[in-house]
Design an enzyme around this catalytic site. Sequence first.
Site, short mmCIF file in Angstrom:
data_model
loop_
_atom_site.label_atom_id
_atom_site.label_comp_id
_atom_site.label_asym_id
_atom_site.label_seq_id
_atom_site.Cartn_x
_atom_site.Cartn_y
_atom_site.Cartn_z
CE LYS A 79 -4.65 1.17 0.12
NZ LYS A 79 -5.14 0.43 -0.87
CB THR A 125 -3.52 -2.74 -0.14
OG1 THR A 125 -4.32 -3.07 -0.74
CG2 THR A 125 -1.96 -3.99 -1.30
NE ARG A 244 30.49 27.43 -10.04
CZ ARG A 244 30.30 26.22 -10.19
NH1 ARG A 244 29.78 25.60 -11.34
NH2 ARG A 244 31.05 25.52 -9.05
CD GLN A 293 32.67 17.88 -9.70
OE1 GLN A 293 32.47 19.20 -9.11
NE2 GLN A 293 33.05 17.20 -10.34
CG HIS A 321 23.43 25.92 -14.28
ND1 HIS A 321 24.87 25.57 -13.92
CD2 HIS A 321 23.97 24.58 -15.49
CE1 HIS A 321 25.43 24.51 -14.27
NE2 HIS A 321 24.73 23.64 -15.26
#
Length: 365
Positions: A79, A125, A244, A293, A321
């Site tokens: 379910k 269920t 940035r 990273q 971005h």
Amino acid sequence: MSRFGALADGSLSIMGRTCPESSRESAFRGRRQSVPFPGDGNEREDAKNFIRYPVQPNPSASRDHDRDKYEIGTYGYGKNNVKLLYVKREDKYNHEIREYEVDIHLRLGSQKDYLEGDNRDIIATDSQKNTVYLLAKKYGVKSPEEFGILLCAHFLYTYKHVEEVHVNVEEYPWMRHQVNGVPHNHAFIFNPTTRRYCQVTQLRNDSPRIRGGLKDLRVLKTTQSSFTDFIQDEYRTLPDANDRIFSTVVTASWDFSTASGVNFDGVWTTVRDCILQNFAGPPTTGIYSPSVQNTLYLAEKCVLDKVNQIYSIEMRMPNKHYFDLDLSKFPKLVEGENKEVYLPVDKPSGIIYAQLNRKDITSKL
């Protein structure tokens, strides 16, 4: 090993794969045990009194001459999206709330419901849905992980033909309303800064595998981020960026080596704080990020440094971005270099992800 497969528990890993079997076995080595359940002792008696009605055989089952050519691989049922609001009432006006959305998947020891149309072992269920409400009423609702463990234990203890249970719990992000800095006793505000979830999977006669997680943590900082010195070849058009905008939507999940003595609410807060600490840094100066990273790795390492009960963590950070706009073509309308107006672009986007595991030090001794 789980036989639910990707159809049911692929979400156990945000990258579509779980931790290496060697890491998981190392984390749970020596912890096989019988299934505990905090029941009242009446479950077995209730099962004895359950009435079974005659089964109408499926006529096509006897004509299934080609059955030996095939075998069922992954299978299960359950379910999904069972919604629950639990109100803990300390007194007339002082309340706490937790709202969950719960998925339950079961794998039975027999496949006769698939192969023969024999439904005698199926736990409906609808019954699974009712179980969520009844256990919440009987035992209360604490953390998503503890509620998931409770549901797994219930189905394995109550139904001896259930071989495996998988529970997914997602928490809705309610926070207390504040009036002039004072928390309100019983008024709450929906604050979707991030979403918390967990998955608990348990095999019969085994310990539960517990995974915590968060998703939809969208963050942005306007400086202290760069991306330079990457491969320069004939395919590259992206210039170096020494300063940035860095924005992403963080998804993270982590695996526990134990459920004993774990403050699951505290762990979730620690993981969130590690992400924000290594993304944002101190309030006045921030923290420098040479790449998504590196920020991702430092956040994962921070979690493993602070929470000993986590043996593996993985994160996903897609780029959101915000590109520079060249407004030099409009010298009569604006003056100077544009450092204020950016173009949001979310598709296509880069995707950065990694999993950090504790090393099995004992294997080297």
